[in-house]
Design an enzyme around this catalytic site. Sequence first.
Site, PDB file in Angstrom:
ATOM      1  CG  ASP A 240      51.679  43.619  27.065  1.00  0.00           C
ATOM      2  OD1 ASP A 240      51.046  44.635  27.361  1.00  0.00           O
ATOM      3  OD2 ASP A 240      51.386  42.489  27.495  1.00  0.00           O
ATOM      4  CG  ASP A 395      49.966  43.467  36.395  1.00  0.00           C
ATOM      5  OD1 ASP A 395      49.282  43.625  35.374  1.00  0.00           O
ATOM      6  OD2 ASP A 395      50.987  44.139  36.632  1.00  0.00           O
TER       7      ASP A 395
END
Length: 539
Positions: A240, A395
Amino acid sequence: MIILTMVGWLYFIGEEMITLLDYGAGNVRSVINAIESLGETVHVVTTAQDIVSAEKLVFPGVGAFGNMMRILNEKKYIEPLKVYLESNRPFLGICLGMQAMFGDSEEAPESSGLNVIQGSVKRFDIGLAVPHIGWNGVNFKQPSRIFNGLDTSAKFYFVHSYHVVCEDQSAILTTTDYGYEFVSSIQKDNIVATQFHPEKSSRAGAQILKNFIETAAVQTEPVRVSEGTRLAKRIIACLDVRSNDSGDLVVTKGDQYDVREKGIVRNLGKPVELARRYYQEGADEITFLNITGFRDFPLEDMPMLDVLRQTSRNVFVPLTIGGGIRDYTDKDGRTYSALEVATEYFRSGADKVSIGSDAVLIAEEYLRTGRKTGRSSIEEISRIYGNQALVISVDPRRVYVESPDAVKHHVIETAHAGPAGECYCWYQCTIKGGREGRELDAVTLARICEALGAGEILLNCIDRDGTNAGFDLELIHAVHQAVSIPVIASSGAGCAEHFYEVFTATEAESALAAGIFHRREVPIDEVKRYLNGKVEIRN
Ligand code: 1PR
């Protein structure tokens, strides 16, 4: 030396170098990087004459068959390619570059291929996930110098929904098993072509490229006849990435998506360095998620493109990038399409792109209207680059309910009861990195995205992210049941046993982790050592 061919093409053979046919779609940078890493010079084709004059030609087909043939026609490359192939100079076709050798493809029935090898291209028709994505082996069918120095256990990276059906038995070099046995490489004199990607197949792939370049190498007989091949479960390292408060691009890691600790963005390292480390430790793929892409437009966020360019120079396994792939209008009023963003990512070294927030909005629109527009980012990117190049990053967050019909969403019965003892839950999709929950469940999202052209699902789970508590097996199972494309299980890995658990309790084709790798709690090679002999993996 100057040679005049029967059909009037002039070619001269000069200084030896590798000529690469880039017709303008997808990631050819990684092929160039892989060849250059072997000390060779690559000349990229810009005119038809470059093809005819080539000494050794590499054709890395990328994207979709129809689009490839259309561009080859428009650029008037078809005839020169046929001239080159007839001249029996060394040729290496990769993936679609192999399929182009055949007469036609089910992927685009209206387009003709080069037809230099008898046969056609068919879609996989099997009860397994399609595309066939990942590391698989080869069964050798004839001697070849191209496999010099490799043993029969070597695995190579495949990513395709179509495979060739080769009528000319003498041209079959290897086969691979996936549902059934299909032809995974061909050889006819100096023409060699592989369905798999040598440039993405780590050391085994580099050996193939080296053997292709060193034409003087001797033929090797297959060491032994292999007894079927097996697709490996993939271990993926995820990075990330975002700018920290000082403006440096860093790898960060959330705790249920919260990447700040005492108000400061966690800094777990530099993206290019970490990616390289994971490659050396045996990662089967690397994923970069530009986690603030929903608010910082990636084409203005050039460091991320640079990260890709630098990584693809040293990392020879597939690279996926996500974040900010959507239509966008900048402050000067210039509009960019999601396709343009994806194109820039591909040209900077990405093999796959992943879409998060935009996929949710597209699925909502599809549910509202009940029809495909053909213009959504999912449809446009998969049409040009093929569905194998498009991942949907989901997500979701668990929402408990009292009964299976409490909401109109896809509800599952759960063994992990909710705070009020609820035995049912659904998985709510979110956008903007978990900041906004939507009235859409993850199972429905995955189904719609597959129908629109997505090739793989990256299934995160906000509840498990960064917890080290193990993958959410119920979520993974529910989504996998709903689609026929591969699913990457993500979020919650805390030890090597969790990988074993996700691969045996669910059908997930791959598993992704971040925190345990970044913090060196469990290195990738340790995960692989643990799985070795229990689950099919690439060693
Ligand atoms: O919405 O198309 O711009 O894409 C944004 C992308 O950034 C999405 O793919 C979304 O998943 C990701 N993202 C946005 N915010 C965050 C965040 O963490 N605040 N990261 C985020 C998602 C989750 C995983 C993580 C696993 C494994 N990160 O990728 O790597 O949960 O972690 P673990 O092994 O440590 O548990 P768009």
